[in-house]
Write a protein that holds these residues in place. Structure first.
Motif, PDB file in Angstrom:
ATOM      1  N   GLN A   1      44.739  32.968  49.640  1.00 47.90           N
ATOM      2  CA  GLN A   1      45.087  34.690  49.953  1.00 47.90           C
ATOM      3  C   GLN A   1      45.585  34.967  48.695  1.00 47.90           C
ATOM      4  O   GLN A   1      46.154  34.630  47.900  1.00 47.90           O
ATOM      5  N   VAL A   2      44.866  36.167  48.489  1.00 54.55           N
ATOM      6  CA  VAL A   2      45.228  37.222  47.117  1.00 54.55           C
ATOM      7  C   VAL A   2      45.433  38.366  47.592  1.00 54.55           C
ATOM      8  O   VAL A   2      45.282  39.177  48.494  1.00 54.55           O
ATOM      9  N   ARG A   3      46.971  38.884  46.914  1.00 54.67           N
ATOM     10  CA  ARG A   3      47.123  40.117  47.181  1.00 54.67           C
ATOM     11  C   ARG A   3      47.197  40.995  45.822  1.00 54.67           C
ATOM     12  O   ARG A   3      47.252  40.352  44.875  1.00 54.67           O
TER      13      ARG A   3
ATOM     14  N   THR B   1      44.901  33.501  42.821  1.00 55.16           N
ATOM     15  CA  THR B   1      43.655  34.145  42.072  1.00 55.16           C
ATOM     16  C   THR B   1      43.087  33.145  41.167  1.00 55.16           C
ATOM     17  O   THR B   1      43.647  32.144  40.587  1.00 55.16           O
TER      18      THR B   1
ATOM     19  N   ASP C   1      38.684  42.298  45.168  1.00 57.57           N
ATOM     20  CA  ASP C   1      38.441  41.034  44.481  1.00 57.57           C
ATOM     21  C   ASP C   1      37.446  40.264  45.279  1.00 57.57           C
ATOM     22  O   ASP C   1      37.493  40.430  46.382  1.00 57.57           O
TER      23      ASP C   1
ATOM     24  N   ARG D   1      35.473  36.707  45.845  1.00 52.24           N
ATOM     25  CA  ARG D   1      35.538  35.074  45.745  1.00 52.24           C
ATOM     26  C   ARG D   1      34.130  34.684  45.094  1.00 52.24           C
ATOM     27  O   ARG D   1      33.693  33.796  45.712  1.00 52.24           O
TER      28      ARG D   1
ATOM     29  N   TYR E   1      33.342  42.158  48.927  1.00 50.07           N
ATOM     30  CA  TYR E   1      34.509  41.889  48.431  1.00 50.07           C
ATOM     31  C   TYR E   1      35.581  41.529  49.438  1.00 50.07           C
ATOM     32  O   TYR E   1      35.509  41.883  50.682  1.00 50.07           O
ATOM     33  N   ASP E   2      36.413  40.466  49.127  1.00 47.37           N
ATOM     34  CA  ASP E   2      37.008  39.635  50.098  1.00 47.37           C
ATOM     35  C   ASP E   2      38.534  40.223  50.150  1.00 47.37           C
ATOM     36  O   ASP E   2      39.072  40.058  51.269  1.00 47.37           O
ATOM     37  N   TYR E   3      39.221  40.840  49.009  1.00 46.98           N
ATOM     38  CA  TYR E   3      40.443  41.334  49.408  1.00 46.98           C
ATOM     39  C   TYR E   3      40.661  42.700  48.588  1.00 46.98           C
ATOM     40  O   TYR E   3      39.838  42.893  47.827  1.00 46.98           O
ATOM     41  N   TRP E   4      41.551  43.381  49.341  1.00 48.91           N
ATOM     42  CA  TRP E   4      41.543  44.765  48.750  1.00 48.91           C
ATOM     43  C   TRP E   4      43.153  45.217  48.711  1.00 48.91           C
ATOM     44  O   TRP E   4      43.993  44.620  49.405  1.00 48.91           O
TER      45      TRP E   4
END
Length: 124
Positions: free
Chosen positions: A1-3, A28, A98, A100, A111-114
């Protein structure tokens, strides 16, 4: 998981500048492509700028080309958006994203993370 956490938004007069920053934490990877999108009230989210994982290639929407500059610091897990010569039509919530994969795209669904977004308001 990316924050992802954006900062740097605010109110500025037309012609002014702002610098947005996005800090990434969690799992990350410096190979991930990063991008900025924006969404104005009543409009769909639109692409602003993107940068590849290595930072070697950057991409811009025609509407911001020559005024905005994207950059990244992989040692700090940050990506910045320097915005100059701001116009009222730049007013929007700006989101960091972000992907992957190392290849950057202009499509939000890639994009996978916001992040949660940061408000930019440009007064005339």
């Amino acid at each position: 998981q990316v924050r992802l956490v954006e900062s740097g938004g605010g109110l500025v007069q037309a012609g002014g500048s702002l610098r947005l920053s996005c800090a990434a934490s969690g799992r990350t990877y410096s190979t991930h492509a990063m991008a900025w999108f924006r969404q104005a009230p009543g409009k769909e989210r639109e692409f602003v700028s993107a940068i590849t994982g290595t930072g070697a290639s950057t991409y811009y929407a025609d509407s911001v080309k020559g005024r905005f500059t994207i950059s990244r610091d992989n040692a700090k897990n940050t990506v910045d958006l320097q915005m100059n010569s701001l116009k009222p039509e730049d007013t929007a919530v700006y989101y960091c994203a972000d992907r992957r994969a190392s290849l950057a795209t202009m499509t939000s669904s890639d994009y996978d993370y916001w992040g949660q977004g940061t408000q930019v308001t440009v007064s005339s």
